[in-house]
Design a protein around this motif. Structure first.
Motif, PDB file in Angstrom:
ATOM      1  N   ALA A  57      47.319  48.816  32.531  1.00  0.00           N
ATOM      2  CA  ALA A  57      48.245  48.720  33.660  1.00  0.00           C
ATOM      3  C   ALA A  57      48.358  50.057  34.375  1.00  0.00           C
ATOM      4  O   ALA A  57      48.329  50.122  35.620  1.00  0.00           O
ATOM      5  CB  ALA A  57      49.621  48.257  33.170  1.00  0.00           C
ATOM      6  N   ALA A  58      48.474  51.144  33.604  1.00  0.00           N
ATOM      7  CA  ALA A  58      48.538  52.471  34.222  1.00  0.00           C
ATOM      8  C   ALA A  58      47.228  52.793  34.928  1.00  0.00           C
ATOM      9  O   ALA A  58      47.222  53.337  36.042  1.00  0.00           O
ATOM     10  CB  ALA A  58      48.839  53.525  33.155  1.00  0.00           C
ATOM     11  N   ALA A  59      46.109  52.453  34.290  1.00  0.00           N
ATOM     12  CA  ALA A  59      44.805  52.718  34.907  1.00  0.00           C
ATOM     13  C   ALA A  59      44.656  51.953  36.215  1.00  0.00           C
ATOM     14  O   ALA A  59      44.202  52.504  37.227  1.00  0.00           O
ATOM     15  CB  ALA A  59      43.686  52.336  33.943  1.00  0.00           C
ATOM     16  N   THR A  77      36.664  50.335  41.815  1.00  0.00           N
ATOM     17  CA  THR A  77      37.064  50.007  40.452  1.00  0.00           C
ATOM     18  C   THR A  77      38.372  49.230  40.447  1.00  0.00           C
ATOM     19  O   THR A  77      38.569  48.326  39.622  1.00  0.00           O
ATOM     20  CB  THR A  77      37.195  51.280  39.596  1.00  0.00           C
ATOM     21  N   HIS A  78      39.267  49.564  41.366  1.00  0.00           N
ATOM     22  CA  HIS A  78      40.504  48.794  41.479  1.00  0.00           C
ATOM     23  C   HIS A  78      40.187  47.333  41.770  1.00  0.00           C
ATOM     24  O   HIS A  78      40.786  46.418  41.173  1.00  0.00           O
ATOM     25  CB  HIS A  78      41.393  49.380  42.578  1.00  0.00           C
ATOM     26  N   ALA A  79      39.240  47.075  42.656  1.00  0.00           N
ATOM     27  CA  ALA A  79      38.853  45.694  42.958  1.00  0.00           C
ATOM     28  C   ALA A  79      38.325  44.985  41.714  1.00  0.00           C
ATOM     29  O   ALA A  79      38.632  43.812  41.474  1.00  0.00           O
ATOM     30  CB  ALA A  79      37.809  45.676  44.068  1.00  0.00           C
ATOM     31  N   VAL A  80      37.528  45.695  40.911  1.00  0.00           N
ATOM     32  CA  VAL A  80      37.008  45.103  39.674  1.00  0.00           C
ATOM     33  C   VAL A  80      38.144  44.782  38.710  1.00  0.00           C
ATOM     34  O   VAL A  80      38.167  43.709  38.087  1.00  0.00           O
ATOM     35  CB  VAL A  80      35.976  46.046  39.014  1.00  0.00           C
ATOM     36  N   PHE A  81      39.119  45.688  38.583  1.00  0.00           N
ATOM     37  CA  PHE A  81      40.250  45.445  37.696  1.00  0.00           C
ATOM     38  C   PHE A  81      41.028  44.209  38.126  1.00  0.00           C
ATOM     39  O   PHE A  81      41.474  43.415  37.287  1.00  0.00           O
ATOM     40  CB  PHE A  81      41.173  46.671  37.665  1.00  0.00           C
ATOM     41  N   VAL A  82      41.196  44.043  39.427  1.00  0.00           N
ATOM     42  CA  VAL A  82      41.919  42.874  39.928  1.00  0.00           C
ATOM     43  C   VAL A  82      41.125  41.606  39.637  1.00  0.00           C
ATOM     44  O   VAL A  82      41.687  40.575  39.236  1.00  0.00           O
ATOM     45  CB  VAL A  82      42.204  43.024  41.437  1.00  0.00           C
ATOM     46  N   ALA A  83      39.807  41.651  39.797  1.00  0.00           N
ATOM     47  CA  ALA A  83      38.977  40.478  39.503  1.00  0.00           C
ATOM     48  C   ALA A  83      38.983  40.144  38.020  1.00  0.00           C
ATOM     49  O   ALA A  83      39.065  38.972  37.629  1.00  0.00           O
ATOM     50  CB  ALA A  83      37.547  40.725  39.975  1.00  0.00           C
ATOM     51  N   LEU A  84      38.905  41.177  37.174  1.00  0.00           N
ATOM     52  CA  LEU A  84      38.882  40.962  35.730  1.00  0.00           C
ATOM     53  C   LEU A  84      40.239  40.560  35.162  1.00  0.00           C
ATOM     54  O   LEU A  84      40.321  39.975  34.085  1.00  0.00           O
ATOM     55  CB  LEU A  84      38.431  42.246  35.020  1.00  0.00           C
ATOM     56  N   GLY A  85      41.310  40.916  35.868  1.00  0.00           N
ATOM     57  CA  GLY A  85      42.633  40.729  35.307  1.00  0.00           C
ATOM     58  C   GLY A  85      42.989  41.806  34.310  1.00  0.00           C
ATOM     59  O   GLY A  85      43.773  41.587  33.385  1.00  0.00           O
ATOM     60  N   GLY A  87      44.978  44.905  33.196  1.00  0.00           N
ATOM     61  CA  GLY A  87      46.224  45.596  33.529  1.00  0.00           C
ATOM     62  C   GLY A  87      47.111  44.854  34.489  1.00  0.00           C
ATOM     63  O   GLY A  87      48.075  45.419  35.025  1.00  0.00           O
ATOM     64  N   GLY A  88      46.830  43.574  34.728  1.00  0.00           N
ATOM     65  CA  GLY A  88      47.627  42.779  35.653  1.00  0.00           C
ATOM     66  C   GLY A  88      46.967  41.435  35.875  1.00  0.00           C
ATOM     67  O   GLY A  88      45.960  41.111  35.228  1.00  0.00           O
ATOM     68  N   PRO A  89      47.474  40.631  36.795  1.00  0.00           N
ATOM     69  CA  PRO A  89      46.908  39.296  37.017  1.00  0.00           C
ATOM     70  C   PRO A  89      45.474  39.352  37.530  1.00  0.00           C
ATOM     71  O   PRO A  89      45.074  40.294  38.218  1.00  0.00           O
ATOM     72  CB  PRO A  89      47.840  38.690  38.080  1.00  0.00           C
ATOM     73  N   SER A  90      44.693  38.341  37.178  1.00  0.00           N
ATOM     74  CA  SER A  90      43.350  38.177  37.731  1.00  0.00           C
ATOM     75  C   SER A  90      43.458  37.414  39.048  1.00  0.00           C
ATOM     76  O   SER A  90      44.087  36.354  39.110  1.00  0.00           O
ATOM     77  CB  SER A  90      42.464  37.403  36.747  1.00  0.00           C
ATOM     78  N   ASP A  91      42.869  37.962  40.101  1.00  0.00           N
ATOM     79  CA  ASP A  91      42.992  37.339  41.420  1.00  0.00           C
ATOM     80  C   ASP A  91      41.726  37.635  42.210  1.00  0.00           C
ATOM     81  O   ASP A  91      41.574  38.719  42.778  1.00  0.00           O
ATOM     82  CB  ASP A  91      44.230  37.876  42.142  1.00  0.00           C
ATOM     83  N   TRP A  92      40.804  36.676  42.231  1.00  0.00           N
ATOM     84  CA  TRP A  92      39.519  36.902  42.904  1.00  0.00           C
ATOM     85  C   TRP A  92      39.710  37.098  44.408  1.00  0.00           C
ATOM     86  O   TRP A  92      39.070  37.959  45.009  1.00  0.00           O
ATOM     87  CB  TRP A  92      38.579  35.726  42.642  1.00  0.00           C
TER      88      TRP A  92
END
Length: 327
Positions: A57-59, A77-85, A87-92
């Motif tokens: 989540a911090a990352a 990398t932020h976009a990848v984190f959002v796609a992977l879910g 540290g937070g929700p996954s949202d393609w």
């Protein structure tokens, strides 16, 4: 602001000198001032859990701030984190929106966005359809998918992994030192969550769909390059004593302008040499979980040119890819 590498370099020097808390304090202070490099480095520290506690989540929040400060890798990398879910929700859809925003000023993001736009994807990022699967062998269970990747996607894989390639090695159990791989003579790179981009994540989902597995079961993709004379001698892909076994392997051929290099299955009396974008899928275990010895295979020596492939080993259950550090 993107920042310069000064704060990061000083923090790394402090870490090397054993002054971890001073390193953290220095980087946190630079990050608070909006230094994109410091924000990105601090995010990586939180990913790997040293010298700060691991916190996805911090990352994720720090990657977002790094991107807002103009740090290209932070935005992607932020976009990848959002796609992977992570540290937070996954949202393609949100990940795609982040990519669109980055593409307005970043040509690297623009190229990735164009590759994604050419894919037939459902709103959740999974492929709308996959090509027909052909059976090459019943025992071992070997199947082929023609044109699983496009030529442009294959070229993207090779370009992304090229700077990360290192000679294939293993750890000597006696000395714990890295030594040349005894059966695989090649150069390779692992595209873990930090090394991959949104294009790679979408292709991971395509591999999962083609293999009828969950994307979370797959190890990070490994890209291998074989020069003339290099090969992968006869082996199976299962890991000794592993509880979460590699039950399936998927290999995608990233090019075809070479000679030799076919994937051979001696027990089946067959081999396959894919064209650019073709994939071969095979099952490594028996229904009871034991190694299927008939799944032993070899990557035959390359006789001309360079052979590029990417491999995804698929586990019986979900696999945690986060222990891998950047090359």
């Amino acid at each position: 602001m993107a920042g310069d590498s000064g704060a990061v370099d000083r923090a790394q020097a402090l870490l090397a000198a054993g002054r971890a808390q001073q390193a953290v304090d220095l980087l946190v202070d630079a990050a608070k001032r909006g230094d994109g490099d410091a924000l990105y480095e601090l995010a990586l520290w939180h990913v790997y859990g040293t010298p700060v506690p691991r916190s996805f989540a911090a990352a994720r929040a720090l990657f977002e701030k790094a991107g807002a400060a103009g740090h290209r890798a932070g935005a992607l990398t932020h976009a990848v984190f959002v796609a992977l879910g992570a540290g937070g929700p996954s949202d393609w859809r949100a990940a795609l929106a982040l990519m669109d925003k980055a593409a307005a000023t970043d040509p690297v993001a623009a190229r990735q966005r164009d590759l994604l736009a050419a894919m037939a994807l459902r709103p959740d990022g999974n492929p709308a359809a996959i090509p027909t699967i052909e059976r090459l062998s019943q025992s071992p269970d070997v199947r082929i998918v023609r044109s699983l990747f496009s030529a442009a996607e294959c070229a993207h894989f090779a370009a992304l992994s090229q700077p990360l390639l290192t000679p294939s090695v293993v750890v000597d159990p006696a000395t714990q030192r890295q030594i040349p791989h005894p059966i695989r003579t090649s150069a390779g790179a692992v595209l873990g969550p930090i090394q991959q981009d949104l294009v790679i994540h979408a292709l991971d989902r395509r591999i999962a769909a083609a293999s009828a597995t969950r994307v979370e079961q797959g190890e990070p993709l490994t890209v291998l390059r074989y020069a003339p004379g290099q090969q992968y001698r006869l082996h199976h892909d299962c890991l000794p004593g592993e509880a979460n076994q590699r039950v399936m392997t998927v290999i995608v051929y990233l090019n075809d302008d070479y000679d030799g290099g076919a994937t051979q299955f001696p027990a089946a009396g067959t081999e396959f040499r894919g064209r650019t974008g073709d994939a071969i899928l095979f099952v490594n275990t028996l229904p009871d979980g034991r190694v299927d010895e008939r799944s032993r295979h070899a990557g035959l020596p390359v006789t001309r040119g360079e052979k590029w492939i990417c491999t995804r080993w698929i586990r019986a259950r979900d696999f945690d890819p986060w222990g891998m550090r950047p090359s």
